[in-house]
Enzyme design. Structure first.
Site, short mmCIF file in Angstrom:
data_model
loop_
_atom_site.label_atom_id
_atom_site.label_comp_id
_atom_site.label_asym_id
_atom_site.label_seq_id
_atom_site.Cartn_x
_atom_site.Cartn_y
_atom_site.Cartn_z
N ASP A 80 57.99 -9.54 1.62
CA ASP A 80 57.80 -8.55 0.44
C ASP A 80 56.94 -7.50 1.47
O ASP A 80 55.79 -6.72 1.03
CB ASP A 80 57.18 -8.78 -0.68
CG ASP A 80 58.28 -7.72 -1.46
OD1 ASP A 80 58.80 -6.90 -0.98
OD2 ASP A 80 57.71 -8.23 -2.62
N ARG A 96 50.36 -14.50 14.05
CA ARG A 96 49.35 -14.36 15.00
C ARG A 96 49.63 -15.86 15.93
O ARG A 96 49.89 -16.05 16.71
CB ARG A 96 47.71 -14.87 14.90
CG ARG A 96 46.95 -14.18 16.14
CD ARG A 96 45.43 -14.03 15.56
NE ARG A 96 44.68 -14.66 17.02
CZ ARG A 96 44.51 -15.81 17.34
NH1 ARG A 96 44.78 -16.70 16.59
NH2 ARG A 96 44.09 -15.82 18.35
#
Ligand SMILES: O=C(CO)COP(=O)(O)O
Length: 121
Positions: A80, A96
């Site tokens: 969101d 990551r």
């Protein structure tokens, strides 16, 4: 069987359920893993879902660990962009790890559809 991870923030859970319904035939043939609350919603579509912890309680981190271990073919993660999240470090960590291990990760339905199209046998 390919494992697909499904994750959606609260403001995106309805979008995730709609996405799952749109791709139910593919998803039925995959192993689905999801963060706790998202997974509960996805189960209502009739799909079998392996539930991890809720995102803020470590669910994103569990899915990141699976990605690092080579156990996930694709991650569909509807974030969101208007929300604030106490577990933002975990969210960044999941992104990551997906980059580190070259795991496809979609953050919106358009890209999610492309990932699924790419994973079709
Ligand atoms: O917070 C989430 C992803 O960062 C999603 O967690 P839930 O599916 O438990 O709501």
């Amino acid at each position: 069987m390919k494992t697909i991870a499904l994750i959606a923030h609260d403001g995106k859970k309805a979008e995730m359920v709609a996405f799952v319904k749109d791709h139910i035939e593919f998803l039925k043939k995959a192993h689905i893993v999801a963060t706790g609350t998202t997974g509960g919603f996805v189960q209502q579509t009739g799909l079998d879902v392996e539930l991890k912890l809720s995102g803020p309680k470590g669910g994103d981190a569990q899915i990141a660990a699976m990605a690092a271990e080579g156990k996930i073919a694709g991650i569909i993660f509807f974030r969101d962009p208007l929300g604030k999240h106490p577990h933002e470090p975990d969210i960044q960590m999941l992104m990551r790890i997906s980059d580190l291990y070259n795991v496809p990760l979609a953050t919106n339905p358009a890209t999610g559809s492309l990932i699924i199209a790419g994973l079709l046998d």
